[in-house]
Design a protein around this motif. Structure first.
Motif, PDB file in Angstrom:
ATOM      1  N   ASN A 140       0.828  -1.213   0.000  1.00  0.00           N
ATOM      2  CA  ASN A 140       0.000   0.000   0.000  1.00  0.00           C
ATOM      3  C   ASN A 140       0.854   1.251   0.000  1.00  0.00           C
ATOM      4  O   ASN A 140       0.569   2.224   0.670  1.00  0.00           O
ATOM      5  N   ARG A 141       1.895   1.247  -0.778  1.00  0.00           N
ATOM      6  CA  ARG A 141       2.834   2.362  -0.801  1.00  0.00           C
ATOM      7  C   ARG A 141       3.289   2.596  -2.234  1.00  0.00           C
ATOM      8  O   ARG A 141       3.831   1.706  -2.871  1.00  0.00           O
ATOM      9  N   TRP A 142       3.069   3.811  -2.743  1.00  0.00           N
ATOM     10  CA  TRP A 142       3.509   4.136  -4.093  1.00  0.00           C
ATOM     11  C   TRP A 142       5.015   4.358  -4.128  1.00  0.00           C
ATOM     12  O   TRP A 142       5.620   4.814  -3.157  1.00  0.00           O
ATOM     13  N   ALA A 143       5.609   4.075  -5.260  1.00  0.00           N
ATOM     14  CA  ALA A 143       7.017   4.411  -5.469  1.00  0.00           C
ATOM     15  C   ALA A 143       7.192   5.926  -5.391  1.00  0.00           C
ATOM     16  O   ALA A 143       6.268   6.689  -5.637  1.00  0.00           O
ATOM     17  N   ARG A 144       8.401   6.366  -5.056  1.00  0.00           N
ATOM     18  CA  ARG A 144       8.631   7.803  -4.900  1.00  0.00           C
ATOM     19  C   ARG A 144       8.357   8.567  -6.179  1.00  0.00           C
ATOM     20  O   ARG A 144       7.956   9.719  -6.156  1.00  0.00           O
ATOM     21  N   GLY A 145       8.589   7.921  -7.321  1.00  0.00           N
ATOM     22  CA  GLY A 145       8.334   8.582  -8.584  1.00  0.00           C
ATOM     23  C   GLY A 145       6.860   8.773  -8.872  1.00  0.00           C
ATOM     24  O   GLY A 145       6.493   9.545  -9.755  1.00  0.00           O
ATOM     25  N   LEU A 146       5.986   8.080  -8.125  1.00  0.00           N
ATOM     26  CA  LEU A 146       4.547   8.160  -8.339  1.00  0.00           C
ATOM     27  C   LEU A 146       3.841   8.929  -7.233  1.00  0.00           C
ATOM     28  O   LEU A 146       2.627   9.035  -7.234  1.00  0.00           O
ATOM     29  N   SER A 147       4.572   9.436  -6.256  1.00  0.00           N
ATOM     30  CA  SER A 147       3.946  10.142  -5.145  1.00  0.00           C
ATOM     31  C   SER A 147       4.881  11.218  -4.620  1.00  0.00           C
ATOM     32  O   SER A 147       6.090  11.000  -4.503  1.00  0.00           O
ATOM     33  N   GLN A 148       4.325  12.381  -4.296  1.00  0.00           N
ATOM     34  CA  GLN A 148       5.144  13.453  -3.736  1.00  0.00           C
ATOM     35  C   GLN A 148       5.438  13.215  -2.257  1.00  0.00           C
ATOM     36  O   GLN A 148       6.418  13.713  -1.728  1.00  0.00           O
ATOM     37  N   LYS A 149       4.578  12.438  -1.591  1.00  0.00           N
ATOM     38  CA  LYS A 149       4.766  12.158  -0.168  1.00  0.00           C
ATOM     39  C   LYS A 149       4.659  10.652   0.079  1.00  0.00           C
ATOM     40  O   LYS A 149       3.641  10.162   0.554  1.00  0.00           O
ATOM     41  N   PRO A 150       5.712   9.891  -0.277  1.00  0.00           N
ATOM     42  CA  PRO A 150       5.634   8.444  -0.094  1.00  0.00           C
ATOM     43  C   PRO A 150       5.599   8.069   1.386  1.00  0.00           C
ATOM     44  O   PRO A 150       6.189   8.742   2.230  1.00  0.00           O
ATOM     45  N   LYS A 151       4.884   7.013   1.692  1.00  0.00           N
ATOM     46  CA  LYS A 151       4.809   6.536   3.067  1.00  0.00           C
ATOM     47  C   LYS A 151       6.103   5.813   3.434  1.00  0.00           C
ATOM     48  O   LYS A 151       6.726   5.181   2.591  1.00  0.00           O
ATOM     49  N   PRO A 152       6.514   5.872   4.707  1.00  0.00           N
ATOM     50  CA  PRO A 152       7.647   5.058   5.130  1.00  0.00           C
ATOM     51  C   PRO A 152       7.262   3.589   5.045  1.00  0.00           C
ATOM     52  O   PRO A 152       6.086   3.231   5.098  1.00  0.00           O
ATOM     53  N   CYS A 153       8.224   2.732   4.880  1.00  0.00           N
ATOM     54  CA  CYS A 153       7.932   1.316   4.705  1.00  0.00           C
ATOM     55  C   CYS A 153       8.866   0.475   5.573  1.00  0.00           C
ATOM     56  O   CYS A 153      10.047   0.801   5.727  1.00  0.00           O
ATOM     57  N   HIS A 154       8.321  -0.589   6.150  1.00  0.00           N
ATOM     58  CA  HIS A 154       9.120  -1.532   6.933  1.00  0.00           C
ATOM     59  C   HIS A 154       9.791  -2.491   5.948  1.00  0.00           C
ATOM     60  O   HIS A 154       9.348  -3.611   5.732  1.00  0.00           O
ATOM     61  N   TRP A 155      10.878  -2.014   5.336  1.00  0.00           N
ATOM     62  CA  TRP A 155      11.574  -2.811   4.329  1.00  0.00           C
ATOM     63  C   TRP A 155      12.294  -3.992   4.970  1.00  0.00           C
ATOM     64  O   TRP A 155      12.799  -3.899   6.088  1.00  0.00           O
ATOM     65  N   SER A 156      12.376  -5.080   4.244  1.00  0.00           N
ATOM     66  CA  SER A 156      13.164  -6.231   4.676  1.00  0.00           C
ATOM     67  C   SER A 156      13.741  -6.915   3.449  1.00  0.00           C
ATOM     68  O   SER A 156      13.394  -6.588   2.305  1.00  0.00           O
TER      69      SER A 156
END
Length: 272
Positions: A93-109
């Motif tokens: 539920n998170r757009w790539a930075r190129g698709l959003s001006q305010k991307p959500k933080p993500c719990h990357w793994s």
């Protein structure tokens, strides 16, 4: 206590990346763990890190930028049959930075070799601290592990011939290099960036999968694994056409649009 959103000390972040690029070698890290012996390091050579792609790590994975200059023109004679695939894993539920001006933080793994490597904030007598989680299949089924609740989206990012114990040892070293003074969601991305730089061994492909961690593992082990809500869905095949930048952008738009729709269906309990 929760991580502060996107709080990043740029100076410390730069120091961290400098250690990832130019710090002690993996051979030295693993030799210390093994008590000075290097018997399982003979097959591993380290790529020159000055040729690493200078880009946001998640964006490099999503837009299918090869993370090392030597992979832009793959060696046709290279044999990666004994390597394990590595995936960048996050929430759909998170757009790539190129698709959003305010991307959500993500719990990357990072997923590789049947294990998921990620960070968790632990509260102790000395206050909160960053700890490494190294989860395998039994952990994925634990209902108390809310960080591992499905669904996830997994992007193939490269291959590695480091074994499970080696990846775990390198991951522990990476965590020690993080900024433990200012805890923020930036640590998630920094951790996967650091571990990625350290274990990369071969080029990425264009595969992307959505599902729980067991689904992702099954698709990784069997590329012909069926797609569906009970088995996980393959959002992109390994050999998608990304010969132009427009095609790369369309692929990530297609993947993320499909992923968001499937995420809603999963959470509402719709069965395919």
């Amino acid at each position: 206590m929760l991580f502060e959103q996107f709080k990043r000390n740029r100076n410390r972040a730069s120091v961290f990346m400098e250690r990832m690029m130019n710090g002690i070698s993996n051979h030295e890290i693993l030799a210390k763990i093994s008590g000075g012996g290097g018997k399982f390091l003979d097959h591993v050579y380290e790529l020159p890190k000055d040729q690493m792609t200078k880009a946001s790590f998640p964006n490099a994975a999503k837009y299918k930028l090869q993370l090392h200059a030597s992979f832009d023109k793959p060696d046709p004679n290279a044999d990666y049959s004994d390597h394990s695939s590595v995936y960048l894993v996050g929430r759909p539920n998170r757009w790539a930075r190129g698709l959003s001006q305010k991307p959500k933080p993500c719990h990357w793994s990072i997923y590789t070799g049947g294990r998921v490597y990620h960070l968790k904030l632990a509260d102790g007598t000395q206050g909160s601290s960053i700890v490494l989680r190294d989860d395998s299949r039994p952990d994925w089924q634990d209902p108390l592990e809310t960080d591992l609740a499905n669904p996830f989206i997994a992007y193939h990012i490269w291959v590695t011939d480091y074994h499970e114990k080696q990846v775990s040892g390198i991951a522990k070293w990476v965590v020690k290099q993080l900024d433990h003074h200012e805890l923020s969601t930036a640590a998630y991305e920094q951790f996967v960036s650091g571990l990625g730089i350290r274990i990369i061994r071969g080029p990425s492909n264009t595969a992307a999968i959505i599902g729980d961690l067991t689904h992702i593992a099954n698709h990784d082990n069997a590329p012909a694994h069926p797609s569906g809500f009970h088995t996980g869905v393959r959002l992109a095949d390994p050999d998608e056409d990304i010969s132009t930048w427009a095609k790369r952008c369309y692929l990530i738009y297609r993947i993320e649009t499909d992923a968001r729709g499937l995420d809603i269906c999963w959470k509402r309990g719709r069965l395919g």
